[in-house]
Structures are given as structure tokens and as C-alpha cells.
Write a protein that holds these residues in place. Structure first.
Motif, PDB file in Angstrom:
ATOM      1  N   PRO A 235       0.834  -1.207   0.000  1.00 51.46           N
ATOM      2  CA  PRO A 235       0.000   0.000   0.000  1.00 51.46           C
ATOM      3  C   PRO A 235       0.866   1.254   0.000  1.00 51.46           C
ATOM      4  O   PRO A 235       2.064   1.189   0.285  1.00 51.46           O
ATOM      5  CB  PRO A 235      -0.793  -0.117   1.297  1.00 51.46           C
TER       6      PRO A 235
ATOM      7  N   SER B 162      -8.915   4.375  -5.226  1.00 51.08           N
ATOM      8  CA  SER B 162      -7.672   4.748  -4.567  1.00 51.08           C
ATOM      9  C   SER B 162      -7.588   6.261  -4.434  1.00 51.08           C
ATOM     10  O   SER B 162      -8.151   6.992  -5.235  1.00 51.08           O
ATOM     11  CB  SER B 162      -6.471   4.262  -5.386  1.00 51.08           C
TER      12      SER B 162
ATOM     13  N   THR C 159      -3.844   2.407  -2.619  1.00 48.90           N
ATOM     14  CA  THR C 159      -4.308   1.029  -2.730  1.00 48.90           C
ATOM     15  C   THR C 159      -3.174   0.128  -3.214  1.00 48.90           C
ATOM     16  O   THR C 159      -2.457   0.488  -4.141  1.00 48.90           O
ATOM     17  CB  THR C 159      -5.482   0.953  -3.738  1.00 48.90           C
ATOM     18  N   PRO C 160      -3.004  -1.054  -2.603  1.00 44.66           N
ATOM     19  CA  PRO C 160      -1.948  -1.979  -3.052  1.00 44.66           C
ATOM     20  C   PRO C 160      -2.167  -2.447  -4.490  1.00 44.66           C
ATOM     21  O   PRO C 160      -3.297  -2.652  -4.920  1.00 44.66           O
ATOM     22  CB  PRO C 160      -2.075  -3.167  -2.098  1.00 44.66           C
TER      23      PRO C 160
END
Length: 121
Positions: free
Chosen positions: A6, A38, A26-27
Motif C-alpha cells: 500500500p 484509490s 491502494t496496493p
């Protein structure tokens, strides 16, 4: 190298000296899984246009694919793949949804991508 991490910052230096990057809260999944929400933005650190930031629409801020991160609606505002770096390469949207039009001046359009000199995560 940013899969599942993240708060990722990606900075690319191109062969022509452009330094451009993006941030995602957001990862990255590293799979073809489509859109993700995101808090994301793009930035330019070194160009003829100076330094600036472009905020992205949260609902379609990042697009997950296997071969590299993609930012923005349609994943075409800033993307990295084995060919190089593309900036706003979907010309039907160029200059229509940004808080700044400076990014449009760096657009690769439907042409060749910028060649990558270095990438930092």
C-alpha cells in the motif's frame, strides 16, 4: 516489486530527462483484475512545463494488470509496461478531465512511449 504494497510511489526517469510518477494508496495486485478505488495522483518533477501534480478521480484511479501499473480513467493517464512509459495516450480524453492541462503537453498520444532510463519504487 510493488505488488501488495500500500501507499506506493513510483518515479520514472525517461531517457529524455522527464521525471514523472504516481502515488496510490491502494496496493497493486499484479493481476488483471480491473479498476480499484484509490487516493491517487500523478506528478511531474522535471519537465519544460515545470513541476506539478494531477489529482485522479478516486473511483477509477488505478487499473490492475500483470505487466505494470496503470493510473487514471481507462488506465491510460500514466502507464508503464515493457515498451516504456505512456502519458495520456488515449487522445479522446486528452485535456478533458484534469485540474491542470499541463499533463496534456507531455502526452504520448497514440505514438511511441517515453524510453525508461530508471524506475524507483
Amino acid at each position: 516489486h510493488c505488488r501488495d504494497a500500500p501507499h506506493t510511489v513510483i518515479v520514472v526517469e525517461t531517457e529524455c530527462g522527464l521525471k514523472i510518477g504516481g502515488y496510490s494508496s491502494t496496493p497493486w495486485k499484479g493481476t488483471y483484475s480491473g479498476w480499484d478505488r484509490s487516493k491517487a495522483f500523478l506528478f511531474v518533477l522535471n519537465s519544460k512545463e515545470g513541476c506539478f501534480k494531477v489529482k485522479l478521480t478516486p473511483e477509477k484511479a488505478i487499473f490492475h494488470v500483470k505487466h505494470g501499473p496503470r493510473f487514471g480513467e481507462d488506465g491510460e493517464d500514466f502507464s508503464i509496461d515493457e515498451s516504456g512509459v505512456y502519458v495520456q495516450h488515449c487522445v479522446k480524453y486528452v485535456g478533458t478531465r484534469y485540474e491542470t492541462r499541463q499533463l496534456r503537453k507531455l502526452s504520448t498520444g497514440f505514438g511511441e512511449p517515453y524510453s525508461v532510463k530508471a524506475i524507483e519504487l
